[in-house]
Design a protein around this motif. Structure first.
Motif, PDB file in Angstrom:
ATOM      1  N   VAL A 188       0.864  -1.183   0.000  1.00 14.07           N
ATOM      2  CA  VAL A 188       0.000   0.000   0.000  1.00 14.07           C
ATOM      3  C   VAL A 188       0.900   1.232   0.000  1.00 14.07           C
ATOM      4  O   VAL A 188       1.913   1.262   0.710  1.00 14.07           O
ATOM      5  CB  VAL A 188      -0.914   0.008   1.246  1.00 14.07           C
ATOM      6  N   ASN A 189       0.537   2.226  -0.791  1.00 15.88           N
ATOM      7  CA  ASN A 189       1.329   3.455  -0.819  1.00 15.88           C
ATOM      8  C   ASN A 189       0.976   4.347   0.374  1.00 15.88           C
ATOM      9  O   ASN A 189      -0.200   4.502   0.699  1.00 15.88           O
ATOM     10  CB  ASN A 189       1.050   4.229  -2.118  1.00 15.88           C
ATOM     11  N   VAL A 190       1.991   4.915   0.988  1.00 16.70           N
ATOM     12  CA  VAL A 190       1.721   5.871   2.061  1.00 16.70           C
ATOM     13  C   VAL A 190       2.398   7.200   1.736  1.00 16.70           C
ATOM     14  O   VAL A 190       3.525   7.233   1.239  1.00 16.70           O
ATOM     15  CB  VAL A 190       2.215   5.405   3.454  1.00 16.70           C
ATOM     16  N   LEU A 194       4.453  -1.286   3.192  1.00 15.90           N
ATOM     17  CA  LEU A 194       4.103   0.110   2.947  1.00 15.90           C
ATOM     18  C   LEU A 194       5.148   0.713   2.017  1.00 15.90           C
ATOM     19  O   LEU A 194       6.350   0.559   2.239  1.00 15.90           O
ATOM     20  CB  LEU A 194       4.029   0.885   4.267  1.00 15.90           C
ATOM     21  N   GLU A 195       4.676   1.347   0.948  1.00 21.56           N
ATOM     22  CA  GLU A 195       5.579   1.951  -0.035  1.00 21.56           C
ATOM     23  C   GLU A 195       5.653   3.458   0.178  1.00 21.56           C
ATOM     24  O   GLU A 195       4.629   4.121   0.267  1.00 21.56           O
ATOM     25  CB  GLU A 195       5.058   1.678  -1.455  1.00 21.56           C
ATOM     26  N   MET A 196       6.868   3.952   0.265  1.00 24.99           N
ATOM     27  CA  MET A 196       7.038   5.406   0.414  1.00 24.99           C
ATOM     28  C   MET A 196       8.133   5.889  -0.513  1.00 24.99           C
ATOM     29  O   MET A 196       8.976   5.108  -0.948  1.00 24.99           O
ATOM     30  CB  MET A 196       7.404   5.730   1.857  1.00 24.99           C
ATOM     31  N   VAL A 237      10.995   1.336  -0.514  1.00 24.46           N
ATOM     32  CA  VAL A 237      11.231   2.628  -1.144  1.00 24.46           C
ATOM     33  C   VAL A 237      10.705   2.551  -2.567  1.00 24.46           C
ATOM     34  O   VAL A 237      11.186   1.764  -3.378  1.00 24.46           O
ATOM     35  CB  VAL A 237      12.732   2.985  -1.157  1.00 24.46           C
ATOM     36  N   ASP A 238       9.695   3.359  -2.845  1.00 25.49           N
ATOM     37  CA  ASP A 238       9.032   3.378  -4.149  1.00 25.49           C
ATOM     38  C   ASP A 238       9.803   4.274  -5.120  1.00 25.49           C
ATOM     39  O   ASP A 238      10.528   5.167  -4.691  1.00 25.49           O
ATOM     40  CB  ASP A 238       7.620   3.943  -3.951  1.00 25.49           C
ATOM     41  N   ASP A 239       9.652   4.022  -6.394  1.00 28.98           N
ATOM     42  CA  ASP A 239      10.270   4.862  -7.435  1.00 28.98           C
ATOM     43  C   ASP A 239      11.761   5.025  -7.172  1.00 28.98           C
ATOM     44  O   ASP A 239      12.334   6.098  -7.372  1.00 28.98           O
ATOM     45  CB  ASP A 239       9.611   6.254  -7.495  1.00 28.98           C
TER      46      ASP A 239
HETATM   47 MG    MG Z   1       3.789   2.293  -5.232  1.00 30.20          MG
END
Ligand code: MG
Ligand code: C2E
Ligand code: MG
Ligand code: MG
Length: 294
Positions: free
Chosen positions: A119-121, A151-153, A181-183
């Motif tokens: 889930v993105n936070v 959790l993606e941040m 860590v997203d992106d």
């Molecule tokens: Mg994401």
């Protein structure tokens, strides 16, 4: 175009700017209403093993279908929600929905025990000292183990984060929640935060994946990310994998997990269940080419 100078400045109100402001105000009001009236939905995109195409998890992505405008991209309304102070409510709703869905799929045997839901936070959510307690209660309520939630941040969370954010991240990790860590790769060249924060994995940004199989540079970057992640004991998912060529190039660099249209876009829960039940490779589309596994 704003008229920055001249006596006529206030008289010449720029129409396009006016339109943009009005558009934003309208969209913001519509988003508030959408949230109140349950017009938001969650779509799920599989995260798979590169070699077999089997799902290891899913990413929950919020969807908004506006009655007149149709689908509004989260890339548009999430930043708006952040500015309007709505991201907390939206984010909480998406996360709880995703956890509830995960609990259902686990109970029904749709997903394996080690399937994880991402889930993105947003930075704002992570700046709330109550978040770990809320997440913990939610997991308990739905009977989902913390390790099944990721959790993606974005990197900025850790680079600009307050002491509250730091504490929140450590408490979440203490619970057993995975932190991704997203992106990854788009934000900062200083990677020290990967050691200072309890991060468990990275998601290599699509921009590095798109050139694979053609760009030696992108391949070298991915190789470096793999080496670093291994050294730090981090998991790696490649984002935005669209072609078999990209998949093969990723596999050659040692990446083992991917997400992208090659296997499937984000779809509503019933469709996800239909296509991915019990690790079934997709009946049609990109997945089939991948059923090298059992
Ligand atoms: Mg994401
Ligand atoms: P993200 O977290 O990096 O999510 C991945 C985005 O890439 C998603 O866009 C997904 O639909 C898209 N994507 C997946 N596979 C492919 C592919 O093969 N090719 C291409 N070109 N794109 C692919 P989406 O759903 O439009 O979401 C955009 C961003 O909005 C997300 O990026 C995330 O940052 C944000 N977002 C979405 N849902 C939420 C949410 O519930 N909370 C927060 N805070 N942010 C969210
Ligand atoms: Mg991403
Ligand atoms: Mg991305």
């Amino acid at each position: 175009r704003a008229k920055a100078e001249g006596p006529g400045r206030s008289a010449v109100f720029d129409t396009s700017m006016y339109d943009r402001v009005r558009e934003r105000i309208e969209l913001e009001a519509a988003l508030r209403a959408a949230l109140a009236q349950n017009q938001l939905h969650v779509a799920y995109q599989p995260i798979v093993r590169l070699d077999t195409g089997r799902p290891l998890g899913a990413e929950a992505l919020v969807r908004w279908h506006h009655p007149d405008r149709g689908a509004v991209s989260p890339a548009v309304f999430i930043p708006l929600a952040e500015e309007a102070g709505l991201i907390g409510a939206i984010g909480d709703w998406v996360r709880e929905e995703a956890v509830r869905q995960l609990a259902r799929w686990r109970a029904e045997g749709v997903v394996a025990d080690d399937f994880s839901m991402s889930v993105n936070v947003s930075p704002r959510q992570l700046n709330d000292p109550d978040l770990p307690m809320i997440v913990s209660a939610e997991l308990t309520r739905h009977g989902v183990p913390a390790r099944a939630l990721a959790l993606e941040m974005t990197e900025s969370v850790m680079v600009d984060g307050s002491s509250v954010t730091t504490r929140v991240l450590f408490e979440l990790r203490e619970l057993g929640v995975r932190l991704l860590v997203d992106d990854f790769g788009t934000g900062f060249s200083a990677l020290g935060y990967l050691r200072r924060f309890p991060v468990t994995g990275v998601k290599i940004d699509r921009s590095f994946v798109s050139g694979l199989g053609q760009s030696i540079e992108d391949e070298e970057i991915v190789r470096a990310v793999v080496a670093m992640s291994h050294a730090l004991g981090l998991s790696i998912v490649a984002e935005g994998v669209e072609t078999r060529r990209q998949r093969d190039a990723l596999a050659a660099t040692g990446v083992t997990q991917g997400q992208g249209w090659l296997w499937g876009a984000a779809v509503p829960a019933p469709e996800f269940r239909e296509r991915w039940h019990a690790g079934r490779p997709a009946a049609r589309g990109g997945g089939r080419q991948l059923s090298a596994g059992p």
